[in-house]
Motif scaffolding. Structure first.
Motif, mmCIF file in Angstrom:
data_model
loop_
_atom_site.group_PDB
_atom_site.id
_atom_site.type_symbol
_atom_site.label_atom_id
_atom_site.label_comp_id
_atom_site.label_asym_id
_atom_site.label_seq_id
_atom_site.Cartn_x
_atom_site.Cartn_y
_atom_site.Cartn_z
ATOM 1 N N UNK A 131 0.821 -1.210 0.000
ATOM 2 C CA UNK A 131 0.000 0.000 0.000
ATOM 3 C C UNK A 131 0.851 1.254 0.000
ATOM 4 N N UNK A 132 0.199 2.391 -0.296
ATOM 5 C CA UNK A 132 0.884 3.673 -0.178
ATOM 6 C C UNK A 132 0.056 4.603 0.696
ATOM 7 N N UNK A 133 0.516 5.843 0.848
ATOM 8 C CA UNK A 133 -0.125 6.774 1.773
ATOM 9 C C UNK A 133 -1.452 7.309 1.257
ATOM 10 N N UNK A 134 -1.803 7.017 0.002
ATOM 11 C CA UNK A 134 -3.042 7.535 -0.588
ATOM 12 C C UNK A 134 -4.149 6.498 -0.642
ATOM 13 N N UNK A 135 -4.000 5.416 0.116
ATOM 14 C CA UNK A 135 -4.965 4.309 0.126
ATOM 15 C C UNK A 135 -5.009 3.559 -1.194
ATOM 16 N N UNK A 136 -3.973 3.728 -2.015
ATOM 17 C CA UNK A 136 -3.795 2.842 -3.163
ATOM 18 C C UNK A 136 -3.135 1.565 -2.662
ATOM 19 N N UNK A 137 -3.494 0.438 -3.271
ATOM 20 C CA UNK A 137 -2.965 -0.817 -2.741
ATOM 21 C C UNK A 137 -3.059 -1.934 -3.768
ATOM 22 N N UNK A 206 3.539 0.016 -9.886
ATOM 23 C CA UNK A 206 3.069 0.466 -8.579
ATOM 24 C C UNK A 206 4.214 0.345 -7.600
ATOM 25 N N UNK A 207 4.560 1.452 -6.950
ATOM 26 C CA UNK A 207 5.701 1.447 -6.039
ATOM 27 C C UNK A 207 5.302 0.891 -4.683
ATOM 28 N N UNK A 208 4.339 1.534 -4.042
ATOM 29 C CA UNK A 208 3.990 1.141 -2.683
ATOM 30 C C UNK A 208 5.058 1.599 -1.702
ATOM 31 N N UNK A 209 4.647 1.895 -0.494
ATOM 32 C CA UNK A 209 5.588 2.343 0.536
ATOM 33 C C UNK A 209 5.540 1.476 1.793
ATOM 34 N N UNK A 210 4.550 0.561 1.884
ATOM 35 C CA UNK A 210 4.438 -0.328 3.054
ATOM 36 C C UNK A 210 3.970 -1.705 2.592
#
Length: 279
Positions: A131-137, A206-210
């Motif tokens: 997921x990322x900080x924008x609720x994309x996942x 898609x990068x994702x941060x978590x």
């Protein structure tokens, strides 16, 4: 010779066990038994064997709904619970699954999770979220469809959910699942023995941060979501997997009698896990 009545003998022996051992009826090793494997490979993802009594510092717990229970531990596994009667889905309405996550850097990686519990109700689900900080996942999971297990992956970008693949598979326990990224190609795999893997792949930038494991549930009828308690044996970066359960969070209870008599423990086990009550 004076004889002790059985009631007094029981009290005497119980007291002796407490005095000799200095034990309490609840075992908890706290955070000192964390067994987390630091990663020295290109990916910085940290492996965890979940053989502790508290959540390791590398993780952040994210409840799917307010008041949802935090992760629990039994000394060798982590337990995530999605309570029944509430939505814990990852879909166009947002990320509502109970999950633990750690930072994810850009670049290729592969992670593996081992499930140690069964599913028996429609739309109980467990897996790995990126997921990322924008609720994309991206959600990678194995869920129950009411009859079978299914390998499923989907993307949620800008509030729009799109399924990538859905494949019916056999149930079983243990069951392992992998998620890997190589460039923009994502690979989603499962195995029952850790040797033979079946995979599905798709392309998405898609990068994702978590990243981390999650447990969820859902239903077409709001309020009818089945409770789901998912047990995880480990979460590994396959480039630097953990060493295996250390047993550091398990406890051995030694009971010695003074004179004649018998000590009975319930449950009678070789070792006891986190917060386990023993009579």
């Amino acid at each position: 010779m004076r004889r002790f009545q059985p009631t007094y003998l029981f009290i005497f022996l119980t007291t002796m066990v407490t005095l000799l051992l200095g034990v309490t009826s609840v075992f908890s090793a706290g955070g000192t038994a964390d067994r987390v494997q630091a990663n020295t490979a290109a990916s910085s993802i940290v492996s965890d064997d979940f053989d502790q009594c508290t959540l390791a510092a590398t993780w952040t717990f994210e409840p799917g709904q307010p008041g949802d229970p935090a992760p629990a531990f039994n000394g060798t596994q982590m337990i995530l619970t999605a309570p029944g009667g509430a939505n814990h889905d990852i879909w166009s309405g947002g990320i509502h699954a109970n999950r633990i996550v750690q930072p994810l850097e850009a670049g290729d990686f592969e992670v593996e999770v081992k499930f140690a519990s069964e599913m028996d109700s429609r739309y109980q689900t467990r897996g790995i979220i990126v997921e990322d900080a924008s609720d994309n996942a991206l959600r990678f999971e194995i869920h129950h469809d009411g009859t079978n297990y299914r390998l499923f992956a989907a993307s949620i970008i800008g509030g729009t959910a799109t399924a990538s693949h859905i494949v019916t598979i056999n149930g079983g326990n243990p069951l392992m699942m992998r998620v890997g990224r190589a460039g923009d190609t994502w690979t989603h795999s499962y195995s029952f023995d850790g040797t033979t893997w079946e995979s599905e792949s798709f392309d998405m930038a898609f990068a994702g941060t978590r990243i981390g494991p999650f447990a969820g549930n859902s239903s077409s009828t709001p309020g009818d979501e089945p409770q789901h308690t998912a047990v995880f044996d480990y979460f590994y970066n396959t480039a630097a997997p953990g060493p295996g359960d250390s047993g550091a969070a398990l406890h051995t209870l030694v009971a010695n009698t003074s004179g004649s008599g018998t000590i009975v423990r319930d449950p009678d086990q070789e070792t006891y896990g986190c917060n386990q009550v023993v009579t």
